[in-house]
Enzyme design. Structure first.
Site, mmCIF file in Angstrom:
data_model
loop_
_atom_site.group_PDB
_atom_site.id
_atom_site.type_symbol
_atom_site.label_atom_id
_atom_site.label_comp_id
_atom_site.label_asym_id
_atom_site.label_seq_id
_atom_site.Cartn_x
_atom_site.Cartn_y
_atom_site.Cartn_z
ATOM 1 N NE ARG A 224 -5.131 -1.897 14.176
ATOM 2 C CZ ARG A 224 -4.679 -2.188 12.965
ATOM 3 N NH1 ARG A 224 -3.406 -2.093 12.707
ATOM 4 N NH2 ARG A 224 -5.482 -2.607 12.011
ATOM 5 C CG HIS B 206 0.949 -8.523 4.478
ATOM 6 N ND1 HIS B 206 1.375 -8.292 5.763
ATOM 7 C CD2 HIS B 206 -0.096 -7.686 4.267
ATOM 8 C CE1 HIS B 206 0.619 -7.361 6.306
ATOM 9 N NE2 HIS B 206 -0.277 -6.968 5.434
ATOM 10 N NE ARG C 280 -10.800 -7.260 1.943
ATOM 11 C CZ ARG C 280 -10.702 -8.026 3.030
ATOM 12 N NH1 ARG C 280 -10.509 -7.485 4.205
ATOM 13 N NH2 ARG C 280 -10.785 -9.329 2.929
ATOM 14 N NE ARG D 123 -3.487 -2.126 2.973
ATOM 15 C CZ ARG D 123 -4.645 -2.517 2.451
ATOM 16 N NH1 ARG D 123 -5.201 -1.782 1.504
ATOM 17 N NH2 ARG D 123 -5.253 -3.605 2.858
ATOM 18 C CE1 TYR E 266 -2.474 4.040 9.484
ATOM 19 C CE2 TYR E 266 -1.662 2.083 8.385
ATOM 20 C CZ TYR E 266 -2.639 3.034 8.552
ATOM 21 O OH TYR E 266 -3.770 2.971 7.799
ATOM 22 C CG HIS F 283 0.594 -1.278 10.721
ATOM 23 N ND1 HIS F 283 1.582 -1.549 9.807
ATOM 24 C CD2 HIS F 283 -0.556 -1.748 10.161
ATOM 25 C CE1 HIS F 283 1.062 -2.138 8.739
ATOM 26 N NE2 HIS F 283 -0.224 -2.270 8.928
#
Length: 563
Positions: free
Chosen positions: A527, A398, A368, A338, A431, A555
């Protein structure tokens, strides 16, 4: 207010992904019970109940907040509470700004029911013509305009006060301009949430990029999974919406206004009151990097651990920018998940290929709600000559890793950036994440092997220092937990601390229960979703679970094993 916007946004995503999946299972007739002993239908019922409660609690919180805002000089008013001067100001705004953007859509035998886009706020309007016939129309509240319209503050308001009125209420009061010659019988707001999941048949896909693009387009027409309406909407209008949106009665959520709590993000931005917001935060710039204009020299001295956003993200961007310019750099490889719209990291990669570096980038198209942005970056990178790959079949890539191969004169050296965070300069300020700059030889060799696995064909199962999912990460974590269990069983101290986004893995949860029963102390910082139940007698007495909620979104993933 910002936190309420976050709650609204997360709930919307919950419906678009989780609730939609449960609805599909129910429609498919699946009755098998999950690990918690519930059928999909039972899970769906409980999810709806809890979501309804949470949405009502959020509104109750907002209503408690309003008087406090007013005492501070911030007024968010209903249209009916505006005085004559404010109404005139609002009318001028409607005619000048809102009216040209609005498009009323009729619904009658000659015109089909209009498509209601996902997450859109709308007005369901009943008009009466000159023959006294009642008709239904839909007016979409444009999301291209601010949800709050500024108007002059009340005469008795404190100095420097700000006053706003809701855009949907303003439009409702001026519907006669959209339906001239018609009587406006009534109008009521409603909001639609659609299923945002789409099935990717990767094995049958000739072109994954094209398949993802098609899936993103299909998302706009996903099944409606939530309809929120105000309490005063009459049954006859609800019936029109239920019939045309193909809803079940349980999909309707009756809520006090405002509908669409996620729009409060815009409200937060509109309010020009620094004294009511977090103070300006200036991140720390690592001293080792501040004392040199050559990141490679600094990294050769020692590893540099960055804890964002307390440590600046700028060194990461500068690392890639220097690599793009450096004549000694031979190649750059990176994974992108992202990166956002204005991405300095991507710009650095583009500069690198223009400077004749060999650049390879894995762009994960299945991130997503970021698919469209990633698709555009992938096309732009490819157009400039970057080697772009889209990940592995059946897996989502990821990992966040950047590898720079440089000729240091005495040897070819690999420089690495590894991170729990995305290569996104905006979210890096919001984050908490961990990043590592290193030229460790074993890690560099592992990175080369990993990129060969990601971009080519590889059956490699052993790495020197990396734990790679789905190859060896789970196995090694299980070994580390088991080792703590063995220490506890011998009467030695045993302790596990794990910080993560979510904990939903059944096998790991069972292993944590086993560790607790053996006497291992477990502190879990989770979280989001946590399917483990702490404090159960004889099962999880030694497990403590907590969640950090503060200014920054937690994060980072950090796992600690005492032994």
């Amino acid at each position: 207010m910002k936190f309420l916007a976050i709650v609204g946004s997360i709930l919307a995503e919950f419906f678009m992904t989780r609730v939609s999946a449960l609805k599909l299972q129910v429609e498919a007739g699946i009755v098998e019970r999950s690990v918690d002993g519930l059928t999909p239908a039972e899970q769906l019922e409980l999810a709806r109940e809890q979501a309804q409660r949470l949405m009502r609690d959020a509104r109750a919180c907002l209503y408690k907040l309003m008087p406090q805002l007013e005492r501070a000089g911030v007024f968010i008013c209903n249209y009916v509470a505006l005085n004559a001067e404010q109404q005139e100001y609002a009318r001028e705004y409607f005619e000048r700004v809102a009216f040209p953007v609005l498009t009323p859509l009729a619904y009658d035998p000659a015109r089909p029911f209009p498509h209601i886009s996902n997450m859109s706020l709308n007005l369901a309007v009943i008009i009466r013509d000159e023959r006294k016939r009642e008709r239904f129309a839909r007016v979409k509240v444009p999301n291209t305009l601010p949800r709050l319209v500024p108007v002059p503050p009340p005469p008795d308001a404190p100095a420097k006060s700000q006053c706003f009125v809701w855009l949907d209420q303003l439009i409702k009061q001026h519907l006669d301009a959209l339906f001239p010659g018609m009587e406006i019988v009534e109008a009521h707001p409603f909001r639609v949430t659609r299923d945002a999941e789409y099935v990717i048949q990767e094995l049958e896909a000739d072109d994954l990029l094209e398949t993802i693009e098609r899936g993103v387009r299909q998302r706009r027409f996903g099944e409606v999974v939530r309809l929120t309406v105000s309490p005063d909407m009459p049954d006859k209008i609800r019936v029109i919406l239920v019939d045309n949106l193909k809803l079940e009665p349980e999909d309707i959520y009756i809520l006090e206004p405002p509908l669409g709590m996620s729009d409060l993000f815009g409200v937060y931005s509109l309010i020009d009151r620094p004294d009511l917001k977090y103070p300006t935060f200036v991140p720390h710039y690592p001293r080792l990097l501040a004392n040199t204009d050559d990141t490679f020299v600094a990294v050769r001295q020692r590893d540099i651990l960055l804890h964002h956003p307390y440590d600046s993200f700028t060194p990461v961007v500068e690392f890639l920018q220097e690599a793009a310019r450096d004549a000694r750099v031979l190649a750059i490889k990176a994974t992108l998940y992202r990166v956002g719209k204005n991405a300095p990291v991507v710009q650095a990669l583009l500069d690198a290929v223009r400077n004749d570096k060999q650049v390879t980038v894995l762009v994960e198209l299945k991130a997503r709600f970021d698919e469209e942005s990633n698709i555009e970056w992938a096309k732009q990178l490819e157009a400039e000559g970057v080697h772009v790959v889209y990940g592995l079949l059946g897996l989502k890539t990821h990992s966040k890793i950047a590898l720079v191969v440089r000729d240091d004169g005495d040897e070819i050296r690999r420089y690495l950036h590894l991170s729990t965070g995305n290569y996104n300069a905006v979210t890096a300020q919001l984050y908490t994440d961990i990043g590592l700059l290193t030229c460790d030889e074993d890690m560099g060799a592992d990175a080369s092997d990993l990129f060969n696995y990601l971009t080519g064909y590889s059956a490699k199962t052993d790495y020197r220092k990396f734990l790679v999912a789905p190859i060896n990460l789970r196995t090694r974590l299980e070994e580390l937990v088991q080792r703590e269990i063995e220490h506890a069983q011998r009467g030695d101290k045993a302790h596990i601390i794990m910080k993560m986004n979510s904990l939903v893995d059944q096998e790991m949860i069972r292993l944590f229960y086993k560790a607790s029963q053996a006497g291992v102390k477990l502190d879990l910082i989770v979280r989001g979703m946590c399917c483990l139940r702490p404090g159960l007698a004889g099962v999880s007495d030694n497990i403590r679970v907590l969640s950090i909620v503060g200014r920054f979104l937690e994060h980072s993933r950090i796992y600690y094993f005492r032994n």
